[in-house]
Design an enzyme around this catalytic site. Structure first.
Site, mmCIF file in Angstrom:
data_model
loop_
_atom_site.group_PDB
_atom_site.id
_atom_site.type_symbol
_atom_site.label_atom_id
_atom_site.label_comp_id
_atom_site.label_asym_id
_atom_site.label_seq_id
_atom_site.Cartn_x
_atom_site.Cartn_y
_atom_site.Cartn_z
ATOM 1 C CB SER A 144 55.563 -52.293 87.325
ATOM 2 O OG SER A 144 54.214 -52.441 87.691
ATOM 3 C CE1 TYR A 157 53.290 -52.940 82.258
ATOM 4 C CE2 TYR A 157 52.982 -53.513 84.567
ATOM 5 C CZ TYR A 157 53.334 -52.595 83.599
ATOM 6 O OH TYR A 157 53.740 -51.329 83.976
#
Ligand code: NDP
Length: 254
Positions: A144, A157
């Site tokens: 990501s 995350y």
């Protein structure tokens, strides 16, 4: 073209029943691969399977929760039982819980880490013997922009996605001798269920992403299809341990 030809190859895509995983599955299917789409939601997979069948691909749903080691082993076993082999693993299943760091429960922290990082490791570990049996293989881990950057609402995350990059490097060095290439893809902001929730929860996110992305738009799952084909095919046989942004320039812009 042979460099991008996946005829006869079998791919297992975790979270392949929607979003980015399905976008990648489309690319793999168009290049000739057969697909095992893994996830927990069989109903959601029906649409995905119909789309892939429309491309002329063989595709089946394999049910499993990547946070469970036994399920990861079963996903690989079911794929090999149904398709006869496993050549490509896309570790795409992922989740996010958005809060300030001081507000997470331990269970929430573990849920994100277990899904995004430990799940990818367990599936890679489960896939390794099948790839050795196939004479080599390709693993594609989904990172990501949070593999590179931080954000106040994304502590677990970001930790999980940073970990994906380092895990990719370690696995790449371990399994290169087995002719298994392990690479990561770092998507920018892509329009999926996950980010639709984020846009509801984080005020102004939609416009900030458009303004911050040199390409001037959100990505769509189809934007990930090409990199999946490259990293799954013979064109990337000497490419391993990398982390490739697919982000419309987000990660290189001030
Ligand atoms: P979606 O929510 O659309 O897809 C996530 C997929 O993961 C679902 O298909 C879901 O299937 C599956 N999944 C979640 N938890 C589990 C689990 N425990 N076991 C098995 N499958 C699971 O989100 P995206 O397509 O956006 O996300 C895909 C990946 O891309 C994630 O790793 C995400 O972090 C990453 N990513 C997304 C970005 C974006 O902008 N959208 C940007 C950067 C990275 P089911 O519900 O059936 O279990």
């Amino acid at each position: 073209m042979r460099l991008f030809d996946l005829t006869g190859k079998v791919a297992l895509v975790t979270g392949g029943n929607g979003g980015i995983g399905l976008g990648m599955a489309h690319g793999l299917a168009q290049a000739g691969a057969s697909l095992a789409l893994a996830g927990r939601n069989a109903a959601k997979a029906e649409t995905a399977l119909a789309e892939l069948a429309g491309l002329g691909a063989r595709a089946e749903f394999v049910a499993g929760d990547v946070t469970r080691a036994a399920d990861c082993r079963a996903l690989v076993e079911q794929t090999v039982a149904r398709f006869g082999r496993l050549d490509i693993l896309v570790n795409n299943a992922g989740t996010a819980i958005r809060k300030m760091p001081q507000d997470y429960t331990e269970a929430e922290w573990r849920e994100v880490l277990d899904t995004n990082l430990t799940g990818a490791f367990l599936c890679s570990q489960a896939a390794y013997p099948a790839m050795v049996a196939a004479g080599g293989g390709k693993m594609i881990n989904i990172g990501s922009m949070m593999s590179l950057f931080g954000a106040p609402y994304a502590t677990p995350y970001a930790a999980s996605k940073g970990g994906i990059v380092q895990m990719t490097r370690a696995l790449a060095t371990a399994w290169a001798k087995d002719d298994i290439q392990v690479n990561a893809v770092l998507p920018g902001w892509i329009d999926t269920d996950l980010t639709r929730t984020a846009r509801r929860q984080v005020e102004g996110l939609h416009d900030r992403v458009v303004a911050r992305t040199p390409a001037g738009r959100w990505g769509v799952p189809a934007d990930l299809a090409g990199v999946a084909v490259f990293l799954a095919g013979p064109g990337s046989d000497f490419v391993t341990g990398t982390a490739i942004p697919v982000d419309g320039g987000f990660s290189v812009a001030m």
